[in-house]
Design a protein around this motif. Structure first.
Motif, mmCIF file in Angstrom:
data_model
loop_
_atom_site.group_PDB
_atom_site.id
_atom_site.type_symbol
_atom_site.label_atom_id
_atom_site.label_comp_id
_atom_site.label_asym_id
_atom_site.label_seq_id
_atom_site.Cartn_x
_atom_site.Cartn_y
_atom_site.Cartn_z
ATOM 1 N N SER A 158 51.215 -20.918 -2.179
ATOM 2 C CA SER A 158 50.631 -19.661 -1.717
ATOM 3 C C SER A 158 51.278 -18.484 -2.443
ATOM 4 C CB SER A 158 50.867 -19.511 -0.213
ATOM 5 O OG SER A 158 52.263 -19.339 0.031
ATOM 6 N N PHE A 159 50.740 -17.308 -2.193
ATOM 7 C CA PHE A 159 51.313 -16.078 -2.749
ATOM 8 C C PHE A 159 52.789 -15.957 -2.359
ATOM 9 C CE2 PHE A 159 52.631 -11.733 -1.827
ATOM 10 C CZ PHE A 159 52.581 -11.192 -3.115
ATOM 11 N N GLU B 128 51.466 -16.145 -11.310
ATOM 12 C CA GLU B 128 50.703 -16.978 -10.373
ATOM 13 C C GLU B 128 50.522 -16.268 -9.032
ATOM 14 O OE1 GLU B 128 49.034 -19.928 -10.698
ATOM 15 O OE2 GLU B 128 49.477 -19.821 -12.843
ATOM 16 N N GLY B 129 51.518 -15.516 -8.609
ATOM 17 C CA GLY B 129 51.389 -14.728 -7.384
ATOM 18 C C GLY B 129 50.284 -13.689 -7.498
ATOM 19 N N ILE B 130 50.211 -13.048 -8.661
ATOM 20 C CA ILE B 130 49.143 -12.067 -8.908
ATOM 21 C C ILE B 130 47.791 -12.765 -8.890
ATOM 22 C CG2 ILE B 130 48.121 -10.531 -10.652
ATOM 23 C CD1 ILE B 130 51.056 -9.896 -11.531
ATOM 24 N N ILE B 131 47.694 -13.911 -9.561
ATOM 25 C CA ILE B 131 46.433 -14.667 -9.590
ATOM 26 C C ILE B 131 46.030 -15.036 -8.168
ATOM 27 C CG2 ILE B 131 45.364 -16.853 -10.300
ATOM 28 C CD1 ILE B 131 47.124 -16.633 -12.884
ATOM 29 N N ASN B 132 46.979 -15.521 -7.390
ATOM 30 C CA ASN B 132 46.693 -15.916 -6.017
ATOM 31 C C ASN B 132 46.244 -14.731 -5.180
ATOM 32 O OD1 ASN B 132 47.696 -16.423 -3.059
ATOM 33 N ND2 ASN B 132 47.407 -18.428 -4.017
ATOM 34 N N LYS B 133 46.885 -13.589 -5.352
ATOM 35 C CA LYS B 133 46.576 -12.393 -4.557
ATOM 36 C C LYS B 133 45.185 -11.843 -4.894
ATOM 37 C CE LYS B 133 48.425 -9.177 -1.825
ATOM 38 N NZ LYS B 133 49.003 -9.444 -0.540
ATOM 39 N N ALA C 192 45.811 -22.066 -19.807
ATOM 40 C CA ALA C 192 44.816 -21.452 -18.921
ATOM 41 C C ALA C 192 45.278 -20.073 -18.469
ATOM 42 C CB ALA C 192 44.560 -22.352 -17.713
ATOM 43 N N ARG C 193 46.563 -19.959 -18.116
ATOM 44 C CA ARG C 193 47.126 -18.676 -17.674
ATOM 45 C C ARG C 193 47.028 -17.638 -18.787
ATOM 46 N NH1 ARG C 193 51.719 -20.585 -16.885
ATOM 47 N NH2 ARG C 193 51.167 -21.515 -14.893
ATOM 48 N N LYS C 194 47.385 -18.043 -19.995
ATOM 49 C CA LYS C 194 47.318 -17.131 -21.145
ATOM 50 C C LYS C 194 45.886 -16.653 -21.380
ATOM 51 C CE LYS C 194 48.097 -16.933 -26.120
ATOM 52 N NZ LYS C 194 48.616 -17.652 -27.292
ATOM 53 N N LEU C 195 44.934 -17.574 -21.366
ATOM 54 C CA LEU C 195 43.527 -17.211 -21.581
ATOM 55 C C LEU C 195 43.000 -16.315 -20.459
ATOM 56 C CD1 LEU C 195 42.235 -20.667 -22.852
ATOM 57 C CD2 LEU C 195 42.517 -18.575 -24.222
ATOM 58 N N LEU C 196 43.380 -16.627 -19.227
ATOM 59 C CA LEU C 196 42.963 -15.808 -18.086
ATOM 60 C C LEU C 196 43.501 -14.388 -18.223
ATOM 61 C CD1 LEU C 196 41.577 -15.863 -15.211
ATOM 62 C CD2 LEU C 196 43.914 -16.023 -14.355
#
Length: 144
Positions: A3-4, A47-52, A83-87
């Motif tokens: 989770s966040f 990942e926290g930003i992506i989750n939020k 994937a994170r880099k491309l996102l």
């Protein structure tokens, strides 16, 4: 998937170790680990930003995903790092202030882990600046 709050906690936990290394003047001696821990702190902040946020543009389509693991299929890649880099690139308006810092930490950690550079080969001062940039943007984005 975490989770966040779990990502936030893990990033802070990693930073506690970085602080301990700094207080004991071990950043230079263990700069390979200092760089690697910094990168993984950055991963958890991103990942926290992506989750939020949970809503992104991938290849001109809107997707609703909360982590890089689920985004891999949208890009057709096997690596969460890729994937994170491309996102981040596709959503540069969100990640503009941290994209370069995160990528610098990624490259430096790969050098530290796979090229076995001597500890003096890592600029841990630059590492601290990059991680601070990511952390500050994490706080700004997630406190909105």
């Amino acid at each position: 998937m975490p989770s966040f709050s779990q990502h936030s906690h893990q990033a802070e936990h990693n930073q506690e170790l970085l602080t301990l290394l700094a207080k004991q003047d071990l950043c230079k001696k263990f700069s390979d680990w200092y760089v690697t821990i910094s990168f993984y702190s950055s991963v958890h902040y991103v990942e926290g930003i992506i989750n939020k946020i949970g809503k992104f543009y991938v290849k001109d389509e809107t997707i609703y995903e909360k982590n890089s693991e689920s985004i891999k299929h949208s890009y057709g890649v096997n690596s969460e790092h890729q994937a994170r880099k491309l996102l981040m690139k596709d959503n540069i308006k969100i990640f503009a202030k941290i994209y370069n810092a995160h990528q610098t930490l990624y490259e430096m950690s790969r050098t530290a882990r796979y090229k076995c550079h001597h500890p003096e080969g890592h600029n841990y001062i630059n590492v601290e600046k990059c991680l601070n940039d990511v952390n500050n943007e994490f706080i700004r984005i997630t406190k909105q």
